[in-house]
Design an enzyme around this catalytic site. Sequence first.
Site, PDB file in Angstrom:
ATOM      1  N   ARG A 124       0.840  -1.129  -0.104  1.00 24.71           N
ATOM      2  CA  ARG A 124       0.018  -0.100   0.142  1.00 24.71           C
ATOM      3  C   ARG A 124       0.912   1.324   0.163  1.00 24.71           C
ATOM      4  NH1 ARG A 124      -3.857   2.406   4.617  1.00 24.71           N
ATOM      5  NH2 ARG A 124      -2.141   3.515   5.303  1.00 24.71           N
ATOM      6  N   TYR A 130      -3.166  11.857   6.125  1.00 27.22           N
ATOM      7  CA  TYR A 130      -3.323  10.350   6.367  1.00 27.22           C
ATOM      8  C   TYR A 130      -2.183   9.557   5.927  1.00 27.22           C
ATOM      9  CZ  TYR A 130      -4.878   5.443   6.598  1.00 27.22           C
ATOM     10  OH  TYR A 130      -4.633   4.364   6.694  1.00 27.22           O
ATOM     11  N   ASP A 152      -4.929   3.766  -0.156  1.00 25.06           N
ATOM     12  CA  ASP A 152      -6.332   4.165   0.778  1.00 25.06           C
ATOM     13  C   ASP A 152      -6.401   5.710   0.528  1.00 25.06           C
ATOM     14  OD1 ASP A 152      -7.852   4.215   2.923  1.00 25.06           O
ATOM     15  OD2 ASP A 152      -6.563   3.187   4.209  1.00 25.06           O
ATOM     16  N   HIS A 202      -8.996   6.848   2.165  1.00 26.24           N
ATOM     17  CA  HIS A 202      -9.407   7.224   3.539  1.00 26.24           C
ATOM     18  C   HIS A 202     -10.647   8.030   3.484  1.00 26.24           C
ATOM     19  CE1 HIS A 202      -8.659   7.280   7.967  1.00 26.24           C
ATOM     20  NE2 HIS A 202      -8.200   5.915   7.626  1.00 26.24           N
ATOM     21  N   GLU A 209      -9.024   2.093  -1.909  1.00 22.63           N
ATOM     22  CA  GLU A 209      -9.862   1.801  -0.791  1.00 22.63           C
ATOM     23  C   GLU A 209     -10.523   2.980  -0.191  1.00 22.63           C
ATOM     24  OE1 GLU A 209      -7.057  -0.028   2.230  1.00 22.63           O
ATOM     25  OE2 GLU A 209      -8.265   1.037   3.889  1.00 22.63           O
ATOM     26  N   GLU A 247     -13.776  -1.368   6.691  1.00 24.91           N
ATOM     27  CA  GLU A 247     -12.940  -1.319   7.826  1.00 24.91           C
ATOM     28  C   GLU A 247     -13.625  -0.825   9.019  1.00 24.91           C
ATOM     29  OE1 GLU A 247      -9.152   0.677   6.706  1.00 24.91           O
ATOM     30  OE2 GLU A 247      -9.871   2.226   8.178  1.00 24.91           O
ATOM     31  N   ARG A 264     -13.822  -5.297   3.327  1.00 27.98           N
ATOM     32  CA  ARG A 264     -12.454  -5.235   4.262  1.00 27.98           C
ATOM     33  C   ARG A 264     -12.987  -5.361   5.760  1.00 27.98           C
ATOM     34  NH1 ARG A 264      -9.834  -1.443   4.896  1.00 27.98           N
ATOM     35  NH2 ARG A 264      -7.872  -2.552   5.166  1.00 27.98           N
ATOM     36  N   GLU A 266      -4.496  -7.444   5.103  1.00 31.05           N
ATOM     37  CA  GLU A 266      -3.629  -5.997   5.438  1.00 31.05           C
ATOM     38  C   GLU A 266      -2.684  -6.679   6.694  1.00 31.05           C
ATOM     39  OE1 GLU A 266      -5.654  -2.801   6.699  1.00 31.05           O
ATOM     40  OE2 GLU A 266      -3.692  -1.326   6.657  1.00 31.05           O
ATOM     41  N   TRP A 326     -11.764  12.256   8.180  1.00 35.93           N
ATOM     42  CA  TRP A 326     -10.438  12.147   8.464  1.00 35.93           C
ATOM     43  C   TRP A 326     -10.220  10.815   7.464  1.00 35.93           C
ATOM     44  CZ3 TRP A 326      -7.847   7.935  11.076  1.00 35.93           C
ATOM     45  CH2 TRP A 326      -6.406   7.835  10.910  1.00 35.93           C
TER      46      TRP A 326
HETATM   47  C1  CS2 Z   1      -6.390   2.404   7.626  1.00 35.57           C
HETATM   48  C2  CS2 Z   1      -6.335   2.489   9.250  1.00 35.57           C
HETATM   49  O1  CS2 Z   1      -5.249   0.204   7.869  1.00 35.57           O
HETATM   50  C3  CS2 Z   1      -6.101   0.991   7.178  1.00 35.57           C
HETATM   51  O2  CS2 Z   1      -6.796   0.816   5.874  1.00 35.57           O
HETATM   52  O3  CS2 Z   1      -7.573   2.962   7.282  1.00 35.57           O
HETATM   53  O4  CS2 Z   1      -4.954   2.864   9.382  1.00 35.57           O
HETATM   54  C4  CS2 Z   1      -7.147   3.373  10.168  1.00 35.57           C
HETATM   55  O5  CS2 Z   1      -7.041   4.350   9.979  1.00 35.57           O
HETATM   56  C5  CS2 Z   1      -7.102   2.833  11.524  1.00 35.57           C
HETATM   57  O6  CS2 Z   1      -7.221   1.703  11.685  1.00 35.57           O
HETATM   58  C6  CS2 Z   1      -8.027   3.851  12.407  1.00 35.57           C
HETATM   59  O7  CS2 Z   1      -7.939   3.358  13.581  1.00 35.57           O
HETATM   60 MG    MG Z   2      -8.193   1.877   5.408  1.00 36.42          MG
END
Ligand code: CS2
Ligand code: MG
Length: 402
Positions: free
Chosen positions: A147, A159, A210, A212, A236, A262, A283, A339, A402
């Site tokens: 990633r 991020y 990602d 995010h 993602e 997630e 995910r 992951e 975020w």
């Molecule tokens: C993320 C995470 O791993 C990922 O894909 O989106 O780092 C996420 O930000 C954290 O798990 C938040 O707790």
């Molecule tokens: Mg993520």
Amino acid sequence: MKIVEAKVIVCCPGRNFVTLKITTDEGVYGIGDATLNGREKAVVSFLEDYLCPMLMGRDPQQIEDIWQYFYRGVYWRRGAVNMTAIAAVDTALWDIKAKLANMPLYQLLGGRSRDRILVYTHANGKDIPQTLEAVAKAKEAGYKAIRVQSGIPGVEKTYGVAKEGKNYEPADADLPSEEMWSSEKYLNFLPSLFAQVREQFGDDLHLLHDVHHRLSPIEAGRLGKELEPFHLFWMEDPTPAENQEAFKLIRQHTTTPLAVGEIFNTIHDCRELIQNQLIDYIRTSVVHAGGITSLRRIADLASLYQVRTGSHGATDLSPVCMGAALHFDYWVPNFGIQEHMPHQPIVDEVFPHAYRFDDGYFVPGDSVGHGVEIDEKLAAKYPYKRMCLPVNRLEDGTLWNW
Ligand code: CS2
Ligand code: MG
């Protein structure tokens, strides 16, 4: 057989983890991860004040009935705190059942469907040269899927990018720190990052990214389209998925594969996305989506639509979750990828485990149960410390995802 104790263990070996330990009258015990990053104490209270007392005297072998008791039997359904607590109970009970059967958990689930489990790790840097170095390092370590995240010119903190000389850890302060975001700057920059990664590393490496939750659906469509020449494994969380229909718009514009889930807690959060074939990878994780019992149902639904799994595995998911996830991945027929964001060595010491990395892949190991333990004495040396995830604002100060 009866449950005689359900104990919540909170520790902070560099970051916070919540672990539930369920013990039976025959001395067999199981553990489950209950960590909800930045809201850990809410789950601790949910377990200690409600679920743990309700577990006393129950037969630990009735995993399904206990899951239904806590999900269907309660007026207030779903939600991150609730489903994380249920997940911890469920994971601990599967651990117990596998120990009773004297089997590694994957055998109890139906046996393994593959020889080894493909994982992706993270590479990030403050700019393109640093990010390319991080990709080279991950590749050298054996990873076949990486990633890639990078700092964006003109955006101070973003991020997925580690502070200078540190490992990336999403929860970074006692109270939320603030980051700044510009979708325009990001969109103008990102394709050039992936062009350089492909140029330097060729076509064989699987690349992931990602977003995010940062973009609007049409912006995500644009990004997916511009990334097509670099054939990503997935893009993602391109946009928040509360409105599952938003993904139709993205899908109309790009063939870049999409991965979401997630922050989902139940099958209902992903149902429309799966049934309308709006995503390629789901995910959801053991810890935040209600445990093995409900993850199995999500994966089965996904398999009807050729959607594959790609469970979340950031460092805020404890080794207990990772162990359970790897047993699940070993079995689940429609597995995609897992992951893997490596934990700090001290975390691996607090949670000794049977799973192991081997040249870009993982195996869960053949210990009975899910193969992860907690060293309670060592854990007690690292008391809870509040750590919050950041918040994010646009350049004009507007609060953003975020
Ligand atoms: C993320 C995470 O791993 C990922 O894909 O989106 O780092 C996420 O930000 C954290 O798990 C938040 O707790
Ligand atoms: Mg993520």
